[in-house]
Design a protein around this motif. Sequence first.
Motif, PDB file in Angstrom:
ATOM      1  N   ARG A 151      -2.167   0.359  -8.008  1.00 10.96           N
ATOM      2  CA  ARG A 151      -0.836  -0.245  -7.985  1.00 10.96           C
ATOM      3  C   ARG A 151       0.285   0.793  -8.015  1.00 10.96           C
ATOM      4  O   ARG A 151       1.381   0.519  -7.524  1.00 10.96           O
ATOM      5  CB  ARG A 151      -0.684  -1.214  -9.157  1.00 10.96           C
ATOM      6  CG  ARG A 151      -1.606  -2.423  -9.029  1.00 10.96           C
ATOM      7  CD  ARG A 151      -1.390  -3.441 -10.135  1.00 10.96           C
ATOM      8  NE  ARG A 151      -2.171  -4.635  -9.878  1.00 10.96           N
ATOM      9  CZ  ARG A 151      -1.771  -5.648  -9.113  1.00 10.96           C
ATOM     10  NH1 ARG A 151      -0.575  -5.596  -8.543  1.00 10.96           N
ATOM     11  NH2 ARG A 151      -2.533  -6.698  -8.916  1.00 10.96           N
ATOM     12  N   CYS A 152       0.023   1.962  -8.555  1.00  6.77           N
ATOM     13  CA  CYS A 152       1.088   2.969  -8.679  1.00  6.77           C
ATOM     14  C   CYS A 152       1.009   4.059  -7.614  1.00  6.77           C
ATOM     15  O   CYS A 152       1.995   4.749  -7.369  1.00  6.77           O
ATOM     16  CB  CYS A 152       1.033   3.612 -10.070  1.00  6.77           C
ATOM     17  SG  CYS A 152       1.327   2.448 -11.419  1.00  6.77           S
ATOM     18  N   LEU A 273       5.091   2.799   0.612  1.00  5.52           N
ATOM     19  CA  LEU A 273       5.075   1.906  -0.538  1.00  5.52           C
ATOM     20  C   LEU A 273       3.792   2.087  -1.336  1.00  5.52           C
ATOM     21  O   LEU A 273       2.743   2.458  -0.789  1.00  5.52           O
ATOM     22  CB  LEU A 273       5.204   0.455  -0.083  1.00  5.52           C
ATOM     23  CG  LEU A 273       6.426   0.122   0.790  1.00  5.52           C
ATOM     24  CD1 LEU A 273       6.482  -1.367   1.048  1.00  5.52           C
ATOM     25  CD2 LEU A 273       7.714   0.601   0.150  1.00  5.52           C
ATOM     26  N   ASN A 274       3.867   1.786  -2.627  1.00 10.79           N
ATOM     27  CA  ASN A 274       2.669   1.886  -3.456  1.00 10.79           C
ATOM     28  C   ASN A 274       1.822   0.625  -3.316  1.00 10.79           C
ATOM     29  O   ASN A 274       2.195  -0.343  -2.640  1.00 10.79           O
ATOM     30  CB  ASN A 274       3.037   2.168  -4.917  1.00 10.79           C
ATOM     31  CG  ASN A 274       3.886   1.066  -5.530  1.00 10.79           C
ATOM     32  OD1 ASN A 274       3.713  -0.115  -5.225  1.00 10.79           O
ATOM     33  ND2 ASN A 274       4.812   1.430  -6.411  1.00 10.79           N
ATOM     34  N   GLY A 275       0.682   0.645  -3.985  1.00 15.04           N
ATOM     35  CA  GLY A 275      -0.250  -0.471  -3.842  1.00 15.04           C
ATOM     36  C   GLY A 275       0.301  -1.789  -4.337  1.00 15.04           C
ATOM     37  O   GLY A 275       0.095  -2.830  -3.713  1.00 15.04           O
ATOM     38  N   VAL A 280       2.029  -7.315  -2.627  1.00 11.81           N
ATOM     39  CA  VAL A 280       2.912  -8.488  -2.627  1.00 11.81           C
ATOM     40  C   VAL A 280       3.323  -8.833  -1.192  1.00 11.81           C
ATOM     41  O   VAL A 280       3.322 -10.012  -0.801  1.00 11.81           O
ATOM     42  CB  VAL A 280       4.156  -8.222  -3.505  1.00 11.81           C
ATOM     43  CG1 VAL A 280       5.171  -9.345  -3.344  1.00 11.81           C
ATOM     44  CG2 VAL A 280       3.752  -8.084  -4.961  1.00 11.81           C
ATOM     45  N   ILE A 281       3.687  -7.823  -0.407  1.00 14.29           N
ATOM     46  CA  ILE A 281       4.117  -8.052   0.981  1.00 14.29           C
ATOM     47  C   ILE A 281       2.963  -8.593   1.822  1.00 14.29           C
ATOM     48  O   ILE A 281       3.131  -9.547   2.599  1.00 14.29           O
ATOM     49  CB  ILE A 281       4.673  -6.746   1.572  1.00 14.29           C
ATOM     50  CG1 ILE A 281       5.981  -6.368   0.870  1.00 14.29           C
ATOM     51  CG2 ILE A 281       4.888  -6.872   3.074  1.00 14.29           C
ATOM     52  CD1 ILE A 281       6.488  -4.991   1.207  1.00 14.29           C
ATOM     53  N   LEU A 282       1.783  -8.007   1.658  1.00 14.55           N
ATOM     54  CA  LEU A 282       0.625  -8.445   2.437  1.00 14.55           C
ATOM     55  C   LEU A 282       0.197  -9.851   2.037  1.00 14.55           C
ATOM     56  O   LEU A 282      -0.191 -10.662   2.896  1.00 14.55           O
ATOM     57  CB  LEU A 282      -0.529  -7.463   2.249  1.00 14.55           C
ATOM     58  CG  LEU A 282      -0.314  -6.064   2.828  1.00 14.55           C
ATOM     59  CD1 LEU A 282      -1.459  -5.138   2.441  1.00 14.55           C
ATOM     60  CD2 LEU A 282      -0.173  -6.118   4.347  1.00 14.55           C
ATOM     61  N   GLN A 283       0.281 -10.152   0.761  1.00 11.11           N
ATOM     62  CA  GLN A 283      -0.103 -11.493   0.305  1.00 11.11           C
ATOM     63  C   GLN A 283       0.850 -12.541   0.854  1.00 11.11           C
ATOM     64  O   GLN A 283       0.429 -13.638   1.246  1.00 11.11           O
ATOM     65  CB  GLN A 283      -0.132 -11.536  -1.218  1.00 11.11           C
ATOM     66  CG  GLN A 283      -0.724 -12.819  -1.778  1.00 11.11           C
ATOM     67  CD  GLN A 283      -0.891 -12.768  -3.285  1.00 11.11           C
ATOM     68  OE1 GLN A 283      -0.558 -11.768  -3.924  1.00 11.11           O
ATOM     69  NE2 GLN A 283      -1.404 -13.841  -3.858  1.00 11.11           N
TER      70      GLN A 283
END
Length: 351
Positions: A151-152, A273-275, A280-283
């Motif tokens: 995530r980071c 962008l980080n994970g 969030v964008i992909l989901q």
Amino acid sequence: MSPSTDTPPHDTVKERGATSFSAVHPDILESHILARLDGPTLASASCASSTLHSLSDEDHLWSTICRSTWPSTSAPRLHSLVSTFPGSGPRSFFANCFPLSTPDPTTAADAAASTLSPPTQEIISAVDIHYKDKLIFTKVQETETVTGWFRCSPFRIDLLDPKDVIPTPAQHPNGDDTCTALNDDLTLSWILIDPQCKQAMNLSSYKPVSVQRHWLSGEVQVRFGSILAGGTKACTKGLVQVGIVVTCGGSEGGEMQVREVSLEVEDMDGMHLNGGESLVILQRALEGQRGNGGDRVEEGRRRYGRYLEMKKERKERKMRAEGRLDMVCMVLGVSLFAALLFFVCCRSLVK
């Protein structure tokens, strides 16, 4: 006068006429006609009649189409997962993965805040690369999404280890003409799957949006990808690019080798962008709508071109704003210096 004998009786005409389509046995329609169609054609055929609609909805037809279109879906886990997609299993999977996402994010407003499903613990990438319709690479890769490291850290998926290479039947490009040929000869599919929510989408433009050859190393970077609506945070608002880069080099014999296949997400400022942000964008894109699959190559390239224009305009606006800020700071500095000089002169005159 007796009637002419040149005109055959009505019954004879009916006997000599073509067989009615509805008279063909369903097994023949399914095994000899529908089984030979590709996905878009089969979907169109299902709208022709109620009989064809019923026959073309068979899971085994769409399962075969999915495996032939994307060989990576033949993997045991994916084959089982595809059959459980809500709606009609393989047909729903094809409907989600064949077209581009919609609406066009380069003409739509920023993505509005919406309620998303709980974050998935894993995403699956199913990737297939073809050269002149011949499969040269296929792989299924699982990526965990729950650790703090994911995530980071900058979001990146690499399909090849540094020492791995993929041989191809093509000659390594040695000029602009051969690089241009890759625009039509090389195709890539990158399907992203959320196994938890049973959702999938294709992140690739199918054919390259750009092909560039490095002037020094001679390596060729073939770029695929898609343009998605950004997130709701200030740092991810606007549009983002899901960039898929295939890096190709030459072997000693002159053949082209694929040395790197990677995926990253970057914003309009070129920042990766980080994970957590990317997930969030992909989901949100996974839960969004899809197009009809028509002209997806030209549509993907048009969106990419529009994205580059918007990115350039954004950079120019930012430079103008920074220029105005620099001017204000310079005027303020000169004013302060003049005020200080005036103050010193006044004090010296008083003394």
